[in-house]
Every structure is written in C-alpha cells, then in structure tokens.
Design a protein around this motif. Structure first.
Motif, PDB file in Angstrom:
ATOM      1  N   SER A 149       7.779   7.478  -1.421  1.00 45.50           N
ATOM      2  CA  SER A 149       6.573   7.353  -2.261  1.00 45.50           C
ATOM      3  C   SER A 149       5.346   6.862  -1.488  1.00 45.50           C
ATOM      4  CB  SER A 149       6.825   6.417  -3.456  1.00 45.50           C
ATOM      5  OG  SER A 149       7.879   6.910  -4.257  1.00 45.50           O
ATOM      6  N   VAL A 150       5.405   6.926  -0.161  1.00 43.58           N
ATOM      7  CA  VAL A 150       4.269   6.537   0.678  1.00 43.58           C
ATOM      8  C   VAL A 150       3.700   7.790   1.338  1.00 43.58           C
ATOM      9  CG1 VAL A 150       3.570   5.274   2.744  1.00 43.58           C
ATOM     10  CG2 VAL A 150       5.149   4.217   1.104  1.00 43.58           C
ATOM     11  N   ASP A 151       2.367   7.935   1.294  1.00 45.77           N
ATOM     12  CA  ASP A 151       1.694   9.065   1.932  1.00 45.77           C
ATOM     13  C   ASP A 151       1.124   8.622   3.278  1.00 45.77           C
ATOM     14  OD1 ASP A 151       1.946  11.186  -0.037  1.00 45.77           O
ATOM     15  OD2 ASP A 151       0.657   9.946  -1.302  1.00 45.77           O
ATOM     16  N   ILE A 152       1.413   9.410   4.309  1.00 44.20           N
ATOM     17  CA  ILE A 152       0.966   9.096   5.672  1.00 44.20           C
ATOM     18  C   ILE A 152       0.156  10.277   6.206  1.00 44.20           C
ATOM     19  CG2 ILE A 152       1.686   8.580   8.033  1.00 44.20           C
ATOM     20  CD1 ILE A 152       4.294   7.436   6.813  1.00 44.20           C
ATOM     21  N   MET A 153      -1.046   9.975   6.685  1.00 44.10           N
ATOM     22  CA  MET A 153      -1.864  10.977   7.357  1.00 44.10           C
ATOM     23  C   MET A 153      -1.969  10.579   8.827  1.00 44.10           C
ATOM     24  SD  MET A 153      -3.656  13.766   7.447  1.00 44.10           S
ATOM     25  CE  MET A 153      -4.214  14.268   5.801  1.00 44.10           C
ATOM     26  N   PHE A 154      -1.657  11.527   9.702  1.00 46.55           N
ATOM     27  CA  PHE A 154      -1.717  11.272  11.136  1.00 46.55           C
ATOM     28  C   PHE A 154      -3.051  11.753  11.701  1.00 46.55           C
ATOM     29  CE2 PHE A 154       2.786  11.558  10.104  1.00 46.55           C
ATOM     30  CZ  PHE A 154       3.293  10.437  10.744  1.00 46.55           C
ATOM     31  N   HIS A 155      -3.701  10.893  12.463  1.00 43.87           N
ATOM     32  CA  HIS A 155      -4.903  11.265  13.209  1.00 43.87           C
ATOM     33  C   HIS A 155      -4.450  11.677  14.607  1.00 43.87           C
ATOM     34  CE1 HIS A 155      -7.424   8.434  10.470  1.00 43.87           C
ATOM     35  NE2 HIS A 155      -7.349   9.654   9.967  1.00 43.87           N
ATOM     36  N   VAL A 156      -4.300  12.961  14.833  1.00 41.73           N
ATOM     37  CA  VAL A 156      -3.689  13.487  16.059  1.00 41.73           C
ATOM     38  C   VAL A 156      -4.787  13.842  17.069  1.00 41.73           C
ATOM     39  CG1 VAL A 156      -2.199  15.291  17.006  1.00 41.73           C
ATOM     40  CG2 VAL A 156      -1.741  14.365  14.715  1.00 41.73           C
ATOM     41  N   CYS A 157      -4.672  13.288  18.276  1.00 45.13           N
ATOM     42  CA  CYS A 157      -5.735  13.453  19.273  1.00 45.13           C
ATOM     43  C   CYS A 157      -6.050  14.919  19.553  1.00 45.13           C
ATOM     44  CB  CYS A 157      -5.367  12.724  20.559  1.00 45.13           C
ATOM     45  SG  CYS A 157      -3.872  13.329  21.392  1.00 45.13           S
ATOM     46  N   THR A 158      -5.034  15.774  19.603  1.00 43.69           N
ATOM     47  CA  THR A 158      -5.266  17.173  19.972  1.00 43.69           C
ATOM     48  C   THR A 158      -5.827  18.003  18.823  1.00 43.69           C
ATOM     49  OG1 THR A 158      -2.954  17.676  19.462  1.00 43.69           O
ATOM     50  CG2 THR A 158      -3.494  17.168  21.757  1.00 43.69           C
ATOM     51  N   ASN A 161       0.843  -1.189   0.000  1.00 47.86           N
ATOM     52  CA  ASN A 161       0.000   0.000   0.000  1.00 47.86           C
ATOM     53  C   ASN A 161       0.883   1.246   0.000  1.00 47.86           C
ATOM     54  OD1 ASN A 161      -2.199   1.670   0.158  1.00 47.86           O
ATOM     55  ND2 ASN A 161      -2.716   1.172   2.274  1.00 47.86           N
ATOM     56  N   THR A 162       0.366   2.341  -0.533  1.00 48.80           N
ATOM     57  CA  THR A 162       1.139   3.589  -0.550  1.00 48.80           C
ATOM     58  C   THR A 162       0.464   4.695   0.254  1.00 48.80           C
ATOM     59  OG1 THR A 162       0.083   4.277  -2.628  1.00 48.80           O
ATOM     60  CG2 THR A 162       2.155   3.051  -2.790  1.00 48.80           C
TER      61      THR A 162
END
Length: 211
Positions: free
Chosen positions: A80-89, A3-4
């Motif tokens: 070449s990998v996209d990362i989205m962070f779900h940040v609690c604050t 996965n990317t």
C-alpha cells in the motif's frame, strides 16, 4: 502515521567511475540499451517503467503535462506504499551534433537543472533532494568503493548500494547511512536471488524512510 508515498533517487555507475558528476551524467538510452543492460534489468525487477505524460499516480514532483522532467520514470507499489524513482538516466538533456560541444552543454545543463531543483522555491524532484538513494554499480564496476562522501547533498541520508554478480543471477547489497540515522531492517544477507530482490529492496527503502 506512516507516509504512503516516497521518492527515491537512483544513480548508475560502471567501469572506473568515481565521482558524483560521472554518476549523475551517465547517459543510457532505454530504447537501445534495455535488452541485456544490467541497470534497466535491475529496475525492471523492482519497478515498472511508466510514461509520465498524463500519469495519474504519485508524481513525486515530476512533470506529467509537458515532459520537462523527462518522458519516462519508474514506479512501484509495495504494501500500500507508492514509490516513484528519480532515475539519473531518465532525466532530460538536449542533443547537439557536435559531440564535444554536446558534452559541455549537457554537463552545464545538468548543473543548472540540479541547481534549480535544489532551491527551496522549485519542485524537489532532483535525486539530490531524496532522502534515500539507490546506487547501482554495474557488474564491471571497478572504481573505488562507493562512499557517501562522494555525494554533495545535505538531504541524502541513506544509500543502498546494489551490484549484480554472476551475470546478474545474484545481487549484493550494502547500506551506508548518516550517523544520525538508526539501524533499520531487514538485515542484510551476503547475496540475493532475482526472486528475493524486489521485496527486500522495497522493504528496505520504506524502512529507511521511516528510520
């Protein structure tokens, strides 16, 4: 094929906090806390803060039209990998004038949001639905050692625990994983410099997702 695109949860803990509710319910306003705050300093080392409205990159279930899942989030691109962070604050909440009522309303609101996000017919944008979760412990953290047993979720399989030392000049990293998740690299070192941290954390995240 690999996965990317990956969505990664990020929790924050400080002082003597020791429960899932405390981790999820932390409030840390970026506009007033960004300078000198170890949590946002860490996030800035491994990612970039983006405005969600009209964001064109990987959304990871976040609302880019109406700000219902917050106005900002954090994202990174690595090999070449996209990362989205779900940040609690960065999750949204509603303010009230009555401070005691504010806390009651806030906690109940967050519980309702998480309950909705955990359901199969809603966007899987909650931290609790992310396979990999970063748990950031502020340098003043002196609560019990983090245990995955604190987090009630059947989805979260890997926890990457990060704690700054020496006023944020170095970082210690530990990994806790579900017993069915095999070992994955890169191997841990006793500590990491600020320069080393981004490549290590992002590589570790990608390998955890593919373990």
């Amino acid at each position: 094929s690999q996965n990317t695109e990956y969505k990664i949860g990020v929790l924050y803990a400080y002082a003597a906090q020791h429960s899932e509710e405390e981790f999820y319910n932390n409030i840390l306003d970026y506009s007033t806390a960004s300078k000198g705050n170890q949590f946002y300093d860490f996030l800035g080392l491994i990612s970039s803060r983006v405005r969600l409205k009209d964001y064109k990159g990987y959304k990871a279930g976040l609302d880019v039209l109406n700000d219902t899942t917050g106005e900002y989030s954090w994202t990174a691109r690595h090999h070449s990998v996209d990362i989205m962070f779900h940040v609690c604050t960065e999750l949204p909440f509603t303010e009230t004038n009555d401070n005691s009522k504010y806390w009651e309303d806030f906690v109940e609101y967050r519980k309702r949001v998480l309950k909705l996000l955990f359901s199969s017919d809603f966007l899987k944008a909650a931290i609790g639905n992310d396979i990999v979760t970063i748990v950031f412990l502020k340098e003043d953290f002196h609560g019990p050692a983090f245990s995955p047993a604190l987090i009630r979720s059947k989805f979260q399989q890997v926890f990457i625990i990060v704690k700054p030392v020496n006023n944020g000049q170095y970082y210690r990293v530990a990994v806790a994983r579900h017993r069915l998740v095999p070992l994955f690299g890169p191997p841990l070192k006793p500590c990491y410099t600020r320069h080393e941290l981004k490549d290590f954390i992002l590589t570790k995240i990608i390998n955890a997702e593919n373990a």
